[in-house]
Structures are given as C-alpha cells and as structure tokens.
Motif scaffolding. Structure first.
Motif, PDB file in Angstrom:
ATOM      1  N   LEU A 295     -20.845  17.296 -52.099  1.00 49.31           N
ATOM      2  CA  LEU A 295     -19.792  17.446 -51.085  1.00 49.31           C
ATOM      3  C   LEU A 295     -18.681  16.421 -51.285  1.00 49.31           C
ATOM      4  O   LEU A 295     -17.735  16.362 -50.501  1.00 49.31           O
ATOM      5  N   HIS A 296     -18.809  15.569 -52.300  1.00 54.32           N
ATOM      6  CA  HIS A 296     -17.803  14.557 -52.663  1.00 54.32           C
ATOM      7  C   HIS A 296     -17.357  13.728 -51.451  1.00 54.32           C
ATOM      8  O   HIS A 296     -16.160  13.642 -51.152  1.00 54.32           O
ATOM      9  N   PRO A 297     -18.292  13.089 -50.771  1.00 55.61           N
ATOM     10  CA  PRO A 297     -17.934  12.378 -49.540  1.00 55.61           C
ATOM     11  C   PRO A 297     -17.120  11.113 -49.775  1.00 55.61           C
ATOM     12  O   PRO A 297     -17.392  10.342 -50.700  1.00 55.61           O
ATOM     13  N   ASP A 298     -16.128  10.926 -48.942  1.00 49.62           N
ATOM     14  CA  ASP A 298     -15.423   9.647 -48.854  1.00 49.62           C
ATOM     15  C   ASP A 298     -16.042   8.787 -47.760  1.00 49.62           C
ATOM     16  O   ASP A 298     -16.049   7.566 -47.852  1.00 49.62           O
ATOM     17  N   LEU A 299     -16.554   9.450 -46.721  1.00 46.63           N
ATOM     18  CA  LEU A 299     -17.199   8.763 -45.599  1.00 46.63           C
ATOM     19  C   LEU A 299     -18.462   9.527 -45.231  1.00 46.63           C
ATOM     20  O   LEU A 299     -18.430  10.742 -45.053  1.00 46.63           O
ATOM     21  N   ILE A 300     -19.591   8.794 -45.121  1.00 45.67           N
ATOM     22  CA  ILE A 300     -20.852   9.378 -44.684  1.00 45.67           C
ATOM     23  C   ILE A 300     -21.199   8.775 -43.322  1.00 45.67           C
ATOM     24  O   ILE A 300     -21.307   7.553 -43.182  1.00 45.67           O
ATOM     25  N   ILE A 301     -21.362   9.639 -42.335  1.00 43.78           N
ATOM     26  CA  ILE A 301     -21.732   9.218 -40.986  1.00 43.78           C
ATOM     27  C   ILE A 301     -23.176   9.635 -40.735  1.00 43.78           C
ATOM     28  O   ILE A 301     -23.552  10.777 -41.009  1.00 43.78           O
ATOM     29  N   ILE A 302     -23.984   8.721 -40.209  1.00 42.67           N
ATOM     30  CA  ILE A 302     -25.379   9.035 -39.892  1.00 42.67           C
ATOM     31  C   ILE A 302     -25.594   8.870 -38.391  1.00 42.67           C
ATOM     32  O   ILE A 302     -25.444   7.771 -37.861  1.00 42.67           O
ATOM     33  N   SER A 303     -25.929   9.960 -37.714  1.00 43.88           N
ATOM     34  CA  SER A 303     -26.213   9.940 -36.275  1.00 43.88           C
ATOM     35  C   SER A 303     -27.658  10.352 -36.056  1.00 43.88           C
ATOM     36  O   SER A 303     -27.961  11.535 -35.869  1.00 43.88           O
ATOM     37  N   LEU A 304     -28.557   9.396 -36.097  1.00 42.97           N
ATOM     38  CA  LEU A 304     -29.978   9.644 -35.902  1.00 42.97           C
ATOM     39  C   LEU A 304     -30.560   8.584 -34.970  1.00 42.97           C
ATOM     40  O   LEU A 304     -29.905   7.594 -34.672  1.00 42.97           O
ATOM     41  N   GLY A 305     -31.774   8.805 -34.530  1.00 43.86           N
ATOM     42  CA  GLY A 305     -32.441   7.806 -33.687  1.00 43.86           C
ATOM     43  C   GLY A 305     -33.044   8.359 -32.417  1.00 43.86           C
ATOM     44  O   GLY A 305     -33.987   7.783 -31.873  1.00 43.86           O
ATOM     45  N   THR A 306     -32.516   9.470 -31.910  1.00 44.02           N
ATOM     46  CA  THR A 306     -33.073  10.043 -30.683  1.00 44.02           C
ATOM     47  C   THR A 306     -34.545  10.385 -30.858  1.00 44.02           C
ATOM     48  O   THR A 306     -35.389  10.054 -30.007  1.00 44.02           O
ATOM     49  N   ASN A 307     -34.886  11.038 -31.943  1.00 48.19           N
ATOM     50  CA  ASN A 307     -36.264  11.488 -32.141  1.00 48.19           C
ATOM     51  C   ASN A 307     -37.218  10.344 -32.456  1.00 48.19           C
ATOM     52  O   ASN A 307     -38.407  10.426 -32.149  1.00 48.19           O
ATOM     53  N   GLU A 308     -36.702   9.262 -33.061  1.00 45.94           N
ATOM     54  CA  GLU A 308     -37.547   8.087 -33.296  1.00 45.94           C
ATOM     55  C   GLU A 308     -37.976   7.439 -31.990  1.00 45.94           C
ATOM     56  O   GLU A 308     -38.958   6.681 -31.958  1.00 45.94           O
ATOM     57  N   ALA A 309     -37.248   7.697 -30.918  1.00 48.53           N
ATOM     58  CA  ALA A 309     -37.533   7.069 -29.628  1.00 48.53           C
ATOM     59  C   ALA A 309     -38.669   7.746 -28.874  1.00 48.53           C
ATOM     60  O   ALA A 309     -39.045   7.308 -27.789  1.00 48.53           O
ATOM     61  N   GLU A 328     -30.522   5.532 -50.672  1.00 47.24           N
ATOM     62  CA  GLU A 328     -30.529   6.804 -51.387  1.00 47.24           C
ATOM     63  C   GLU A 328     -29.138   7.428 -51.408  1.00 47.24           C
ATOM     64  O   GLU A 328     -28.676   7.915 -52.449  1.00 47.24           O
ATOM     65  N   LEU A 329     -28.453   7.398 -50.294  1.00 46.42           N
ATOM     66  CA  LEU A 329     -27.111   7.961 -50.234  1.00 46.42           C
ATOM     67  C   LEU A 329     -26.134   7.162 -51.084  1.00 46.42           C
ATOM     68  O   LEU A 329     -25.271   7.729 -51.768  1.00 46.42           O
ATOM     69  N   ARG A 330     -26.270   5.848 -51.059  1.00 40.59           N
ATOM     70  CA  ARG A 330     -25.374   5.002 -51.853  1.00 40.59           C
ATOM     71  C   ARG A 330     -25.643   5.129 -53.359  1.00 40.59           C
ATOM     72  O   ARG A 330     -24.732   4.988 -54.171  1.00 40.59           O
ATOM     73  N   ARG A 331     -26.878   5.397 -53.711  1.00 36.84           N
ATOM     74  CA  ARG A 331     -27.234   5.536 -55.125  1.00 36.84           C
ATOM     75  C   ARG A 331     -26.403   6.626 -55.794  1.00 36.84           C
ATOM     76  O   ARG A 331     -25.915   6.454 -56.915  1.00 36.84           O
ATOM     77  N   TYR A 332     -26.222   7.735 -55.116  1.00 39.18           N
ATOM     78  CA  TYR A 332     -25.487   8.860 -55.694  1.00 39.18           C
ATOM     79  C   TYR A 332     -24.044   8.954 -55.190  1.00 39.18           C
ATOM     80  O   TYR A 332     -23.282   9.770 -55.716  1.00 39.18           O
ATOM     81  N   ASN A 333     -23.698   8.157 -54.204  1.00 39.33           N
ATOM     82  CA  ASN A 333     -22.346   8.198 -53.640  1.00 39.33           C
ATOM     83  C   ASN A 333     -21.808   6.777 -53.501  1.00 39.33           C
ATOM     84  O   ASN A 333     -21.489   6.321 -52.398  1.00 39.33           O
ATOM     85  N   PRO A 334     -21.695   6.058 -54.615  1.00 33.17           N
ATOM     86  CA  PRO A 334     -21.336   4.632 -54.545  1.00 33.17           C
ATOM     87  C   PRO A 334     -19.943   4.369 -53.990  1.00 33.17           C
ATOM     88  O   PRO A 334     -19.685   3.272 -53.475  1.00 33.17           O
ATOM     89  N   ALA A 335     -19.046   5.332 -54.084  1.00 34.73           N
ATOM     90  CA  ALA A 335     -17.671   5.118 -53.600  1.00 34.73           C
ATOM     91  C   ALA A 335     -17.512   5.457 -52.124  1.00 34.73           C
ATOM     92  O   ALA A 335     -16.476   5.148 -51.527  1.00 34.73           O
ATOM     93  N   ALA A 336     -18.521   6.092 -51.527  1.00 35.42           N
ATOM     94  CA  ALA A 336     -18.413   6.517 -50.130  1.00 35.42           C
ATOM     95  C   ALA A 336     -18.690   5.352 -49.182  1.00 35.42           C
ATOM     96  O   ALA A 336     -19.584   4.538 -49.424  1.00 35.42           O
ATOM     97  N   GLU A 337     -17.913   5.283 -48.121  1.00 37.19           N
ATOM     98  CA  GLU A 337     -18.175   4.318 -47.055  1.00 37.19           C
ATOM     99  C   GLU A 337     -19.210   4.912 -46.100  1.00 37.19           C
ATOM    100  O   GLU A 337     -19.394   6.127 -46.030  1.00 37.19           O
ATOM    101  N   MET A 338     -19.887   4.024 -45.334  1.00 34.83           N
ATOM    102  CA  MET A 338     -20.950   4.447 -44.433  1.00 34.83           C
ATOM    103  C   MET A 338     -20.597   4.076 -42.991  1.00 34.83           C
ATOM    104  O   MET A 338     -19.924   3.086 -42.738  1.00 34.83           O
ATOM    105  N   LEU A 339     -21.083   4.881 -42.077  1.00 29.23           N
ATOM    106  CA  LEU A 339     -20.953   4.600 -40.649  1.00 29.23           C
ATOM    107  C   LEU A 339     -22.241   5.020 -39.964  1.00 29.23           C
ATOM    108  O   LEU A 339     -22.682   6.162 -40.111  1.00 29.23           O
ATOM    109  N   LEU A 340     -22.858   4.106 -39.220  1.00 31.85           N
ATOM    110  CA  LEU A 340     -24.065   4.398 -38.452  1.00 31.85           C
ATOM    111  C   LEU A 340     -23.697   4.592 -36.988  1.00 31.85           C
ATOM    112  O   LEU A 340     -22.893   3.842 -36.438  1.00 31.85           O
ATOM    113  N   VAL A 341     -24.306   5.590 -36.356  1.00 30.69           N
ATOM    114  CA  VAL A 341     -24.050   5.888 -34.945  1.00 30.69           C
ATOM    115  C   VAL A 341     -25.355   5.746 -34.176  1.00 30.69           C
ATOM    116  O   VAL A 341     -26.382   6.315 -34.573  1.00 30.69           O
ATOM    117  N   THR A 342     -25.339   5.002 -33.084  1.00 28.26           N
ATOM    118  CA  THR A 342     -26.542   4.840 -32.270  1.00 28.26           C
ATOM    119  C   THR A 342     -26.685   6.002 -31.288  1.00 28.26           C
ATOM    120  O   THR A 342     -25.690   6.600 -30.864  1.00 28.26           O
TER     121      THR A 342
END
Length: 430
Positions: A295-309, A328-342
């Motif tokens: 998907l050639h991501p420039d930005l990867i957003i991860i919104s998880l955590g509800t189910n872990e609770a 794992e995501l950075r290994r194949y997408n080294p140029a993409a920035e990351m954003l975590l959502v609580t």
C-alpha cells in the motif's frame, strides 16, 4: 454542545442500521469501575457490526462540551515529521498514502470513512485504495464499495485460534475449489471521484486473468495485466465504477483484497480493520509488514487496545505485543512514520449490569509509555474523549451503543472529526 458544521456533501444516500453499538440510546445510570479478569465478552467484541447502509447528508458534527478540544493534538514524543510533511506537499505529484490498522471500531469504516472524506476533500481523492472482501468472509463490510462473486469461497476467520492456511495482511483469506472463478469489485458511490483506472488484486498463489468486463458490459479479452509476487495489477482503458474479473485460480490461490486507484493526485486512506483484533492477532499474520508495504504507506496509524482490556491484563505482554507489531511494520516500511492511538474508556457486563472496564486505562498507559520510550507519536484518544468516566457521558449523549463498547454513528462521527482535526494540525505545523 458545540456545533461544528463541515462543508463537504456526500453524493450518495443510504440508511444506516447497525447492530451492537450503533443504535441511538438514552442515558444509562452510572456504574462502578470494574477491573475484569474473567470471561472476556469476545462474543460481543468479535461479532459483526452489521451495516445495511448509512446516510451523511452533510458533515454536521456536534462536539459535546466534555470532549477535551484544547488537548486534541498528537503528542510527537520527539519524533520528526518534517519528511512526512514534505511528502504530503508532493501529493499532487505522487499520492500520499495512509494505512490505518485496527479492530471493529475500524472494520465498519465510519470514523475512518469520515477522516478519509475530509482529508481527500482537502488534498484530493486519489482513489478508494484498499478494499477487502469482508462480506465474502461472512462478516460486515463498509458500505461504499462491494466485493462480490458467484463462486463459493471458503474464508478464514481472523480471530480463529488456528489458521489452516495463510492469513492475508488485510485480515481476510478466501479460497475456492472452482476451476474458473470471477470477482466483481466496484464502488457504491456514483461520482467521478469514485471511479478507478487501475485495480490490483492481492492474493497468494497464482492467478491467470482470462477476461475483464467493464461497467458498461465491454469485455476485454486481452487486458493489460501485470503479474507480480503477491498481487495482480490490471490497467483499464478508461475510468470505471466496477469491473468483473474472470480468472483461473492457480495452486494455493487465496484472495486477500484489492486496491482501487484513480490515477489522480491526492490521498489514499487505507483501512485494515477486523472485529476482535489485538496487537497480538496482527502479530500472527505472516509477513504483515510486507503486505502493508504493497500500500506504499507514508503514515501508518495503529488503533488497537480495546480488546486487550478484556480478560487478564499483563502490561509487559502488552508492551511486547506493541513492539513486535511496530518492528514488523518498520522492517518492511522503513520510510513510513508511525502513530499510535489509545482506546477510550468502555464498559462491560457485570453482575449488577454494566461497569467501567478499568483495564482500558492500563492499556492506555502502556501505549503512552511505549510511544514515549520509543519516540513514536501518540494520539491519546482516552484522554481527549473525556478520560475517567467518559463512557458515562458518552452513553448519556447517545454516543455509545447498547453494548457500551461500540459507538453510535454520532459517536463515530465525533471520533472521526477529532482525529481529522489532530492529523491536520500535526501535518501542517511549521
């Protein structure tokens, strides 16, 4: 309430009827907090949020006063997004790609659909991007596209304890025993920005294209096809609203999804959402990062955590799961920035009715800590949504559904608006 009216109008109208969490509701009484360690309510969290259709005649969003508007921003944690901003500035030359990964809050694509529409209105609609055969997988699918077939398909369930064959990076994996197969992929939206000129099918094994039928009935017996490892690309002679692909599935063929591109400047906002998903469930997907790289991501957003609770919470295990997925995501997408959502506070069943799930705060703290320790930006939706006892207020405003885990349409629109505002601010700051 603060009324914030947006100007974009969607060109189509649907009627929205959602199950588990999308019904409009009256206020519920406040409940005690619960730190739960028993049954995990997985039947509710993994069940489909069934969509018959939806309707946004406009983007009018009413933001309750208990939402922390002044704190609606991304904590950069020392990360440098200058390169990301430069990429966004080049969106008219090369489309800017966002990949948003999550659970059932994303699978229905209501809040993320809102973000997509607003960002594409601002920067241009490059195309629908990723579409996943969720309905063929016997679960709920976003309403703005369809993925159909006359063949019988055998799907894997994403939250199954054992996968007898490869799970796709999209959370879907379908196989067929038919010697000849066809899939019909298209947009339910009828405006010119919903057409596509290229379609890439994501799969494993071999796929031999026999013909492609366009939306006007034209049959291409020798279409322009690009066979690659993990995908098959089809170049169309003109913009279309849908295509039917007739093909011969080869050995070990499994269907994961497709990518619709309009060859236009702008933004792709791709969503990978699966009911019941956790960080650890995505960590089980073979080469998850490699799949996302398509998907050639420039930005990867991860919104998880509800189910872990739900169930017994282990902070160390949670941190390890976050780290494994990020690596794992950075290994194949080294140029993409990351954003975590609580995740924001939700409730669960108790002997007395419902109670605040105290584990959500622990999950939130683990995500915030990991982001800080690893210089990864965090969007603290837990705090912005109202923090402790916010779920009572959301229920009182009709923003939570009857299961008190999923939002109503109004709730998801609030969430989408807030994330859109925070992203826009972060991507345009000098």
């Amino acid at each position: 309430m603060i009324s914030l009216r947006m100007t974009r109008i969607l060109p189509v109208a649907f009627v929205l009827i959602l199950f588990f969490g999308i019904q409009e509701i009256a206020a519920y009484p406040k409940q005690d907090i619960l730190d739960y360690e028993g049954d995990d309510d997985s039947g509710i969290r993994e069940d489909s949020v069934v969509i018959e259709g939806w309707e946004f005649e406009d983007f009018d969003v009413k933001i309750p006063r208990f939402i922390h508007l002044k704190e609606n921003e991304i904590n950069m944690n020392g990360a440098d997004w200058s390169g990301l901003k430069k990429r966004l500035a080049e969106h008219e030359r090369v489309p800017f790609s966002i990949v948003h990964i999550g659970d059932s809050h994303l699978q229905a694509d209501i809040s993320t659909g809102y973000v997509r529409s607003q960002m594409q209105f601002d920067y241009g609609d490059a195309g629908r991007g990723l579409v996943v055969p969720l309905r063929l997988s016997r679960t709920n699918e976003p309403v703005d596209y369809y993925f159909k077939s006359d063949n019988y398909w055998s799907p894997l369930k994403f939250m199954s304890a054992h996968w007898p064959r490869t799970m796709g990076f999209t959370g879907a994996s379908l196989s067929t025993t038919s010697p000849q197969a066809s899939i019909n992929v298209g947009s339910r939206v009828t405006d010119s920005f919903s057409t596509f000129t290229d379609l890439s099918v994501f799969h494993s094994g071999e796929m031999k294209i026999n013909s492609v039928t366009l939306d006007d009935g034209t049959v291409l017996t020798s279409p322009t096809v690009d066979y690659a490892n993990g995908s098959t690309g089809i170049v169309l002679p003109r913009p279309v609203g849908n295509v039917t692909i007739n093909f011969t599935p080869g050995q070990n063929f499994m269907l994961f999804g497709a990518f619709m591109s309009g060859h236009r400047p702008g933004i792709f906002y791709n969503v990978i959402g699966n009911n019941g998903a956790t960080y650890s469930s995505y960590n089980r997907v073979p080469e998850m990062g490699k799949g996302v790289s398509r998907l050639h991501p420039d930005l990867i957003i991860i919104s998880l955590g509800t189910n872990e609770a739900f169930g017994r919470f282990d902070a160390a295990r949670m941190i390890d799961s976050i780290d494994r997925l990020v690596r794992e995501l950075r290994r194949y997408n080294p140029a993409a920035e990351m954003l975590l959502v609580t995740p924001m506070e939700c409730q669960r069943r108790s002997r007395k009715g419902y109670a605040i799930n105290g584990n959500v705060k622990s999950v939130r703290d683990a995500i915030v800590m990991y982001g800080k320790d690893n210089r990864i930006p965090v969007y603290d939706w837990y705090k912005i949504a109202g923090g402790y006892r916010a779920s009572d207020k959301w229920i009182g405003e009709g923003l939570y559904g009857r299961d008190r885990i999923h939002h109503t349409v109004k709730g998801y629109k609030v969430q989408g608006f807030m994330l859109y505002e925070a992203l826009t601010k972060a991507l345009n700051q000098k």
